[in-house]
Scaffold this active site. Sequence first.
Site, PDB file in Angstrom:
ATOM      1  N   TYR A 188       9.409  33.954 -17.581  1.00  0.00           N
ATOM      2  CA  TYR A 188      10.738  34.070 -17.320  1.00  0.00           C
ATOM      3  C   TYR A 188      11.864  33.482 -18.382  1.00  0.00           C
ATOM      4  CZ  TYR A 188       8.573  36.048 -13.113  1.00  0.00           C
ATOM      5  OH  TYR A 188       7.602  36.805 -12.422  1.00  0.00           O
ATOM      6  N   GLU A 236      16.787  49.769 -13.360  1.00  0.00           N
ATOM      7  CA  GLU A 236      15.994  48.621 -12.816  1.00  0.00           C
ATOM      8  C   GLU A 236      15.716  47.851 -14.129  1.00  0.00           C
ATOM      9  OE1 GLU A 236      12.139  50.422 -12.615  1.00  0.00           O
ATOM     10  OE2 GLU A 236      11.194  48.805 -11.540  1.00  0.00           O
TER      11      GLU A 236
HETATM   12  O1  CA2 Z   1       9.970  40.187 -14.628  1.00  0.00           O
HETATM   13  C1  CA2 Z   1      10.769  40.461 -13.420  1.00  0.00           C
HETATM   14  O2  CA2 Z   1      11.688  40.374 -13.645  1.00  0.00           O
HETATM   15  C2  CA2 Z   1      10.096  40.396 -12.274  1.00  0.00           C
HETATM   16  O3  CA2 Z   1      10.887  41.446 -11.377  1.00  0.00           O
HETATM   17  C3  CA2 Z   1      10.086  39.208 -11.553  1.00  0.00           C
HETATM   18  C4  CA2 Z   1       9.496  38.861 -10.189  1.00  0.00           C
HETATM   19  C5  CA2 Z   1       8.403  39.446 -10.257  1.00  0.00           C
HETATM   20  O4  CA2 Z   1       7.840  39.472  -8.884  1.00  0.00           O
HETATM   21  C6  CA2 Z   1       8.212  40.765 -10.627  1.00  0.00           C
HETATM   22  O5  CA2 Z   1       6.754  41.404 -10.820  1.00  0.00           O
HETATM   23  C7  CA2 Z   1       8.529  41.008 -12.350  1.00  0.00           C
HETATM   24  C8  CA2 Z   1       9.429  37.489  -9.719  1.00  0.00           C
HETATM   25  C9  CA2 Z   1      11.037  36.731  -9.885  1.00  0.00           C
HETATM   26  C10 CA2 Z   1      10.573  35.185  -9.653  1.00  0.00           C
HETATM   27  O6  CA2 Z   1      11.362  34.325 -10.472  1.00  0.00           O
HETATM   28  C11 CA2 Z   1      11.257  33.134 -10.731  1.00  0.00           C
HETATM   29  C12 CA2 Z   1      11.961  32.505 -11.839  1.00  0.00           C
HETATM   30  C13 CA2 Z   1      11.589  31.193 -12.136  1.00  0.00           C
HETATM   31  C14 CA2 Z   1      10.600  30.526 -11.483  1.00  0.00           C
HETATM   32  C15 CA2 Z   1       9.868  31.256 -10.546  1.00  0.00           C
HETATM   33  C16 CA2 Z   1      10.048  32.618 -10.334  1.00  0.00           C
END
Ligand code: CA2
Length: 147
Positions: free
Chosen positions: A22, A97
Site C-alpha cells: 500500500y 471501484e
Molecule cells: O488494494 C487495495 O486497495 C485493497 O482494497 C486493500 C484491502 C485488501 O483487503 C484488498 O484485498 C485490496 C486492505 C486494506 C488494508 O489497508 C491497510 C493499509 C495499511 C496498513 C495495513 C492495512
Amino acid sequence: MHILVLNGPNLNLLGVREPEHYGTQTYADLTAMIAQEAESLGITAECRQTNHEGTLVDWIQEARGTADGIVINPAAYTHTSVAILDAVKAVQIPTVEVHISDPDTRDEFRKISYIRAACIGTVKGKGLPGYLEAMRTLKAYLDTRTT
Ligand code: CA2
C-alpha cells in the site's frame, strides 16, 4: 458535480504498515491528493473512511440526491460483501471501484469482487494515483450523461 470517495476497513492505517502493498503515503496524503484533483477537475469531492460494513451501506444509501458519483475502495469487504453490492445497485449512482494493490494477483480469496458487477469501472494496482484515475473516469462518464 459532487462525488463521494469511500474507503473501507484499515485504510486509515495507510503508510503505517504493509508498504509493499500500500506504499508509504498516509490516509491524510490521500485525502489531500483527492482534494487537489477535485479542484483541477472543477468538481467537489468528500472523503470518508470507516471500518464498518453497515456504515458503508448507510453512506451509499445517503448519497442518493447528494452525490453524482461514488469512488469506493471497500477494502476487505470487496471480497465478502453482498450488502455493499446490493446498496450500489439499489442507489443507481455511477460508481468506480478502486484498489491500491492489484487483488487479482494476490491471495486466491482476493480474486472475487462482489461490488465489481455494479460498477462502471475498476482501477487496481496503481497505488494512490489510482483514486485520481477513478475520479477522472467518473467525471468523463458523468459528462457524457449530461451533455
Ligand atoms: O488494494 C487495495 O486497495 C485493497 O482494497 C486493500 C484491502 C485488501 O483487503 C484488498 O484485498 C485490496 C486492505 C486494506 C488494508 O489497508 C491497510 C493499509 C495499511 C496498513 C495495513 C492495512
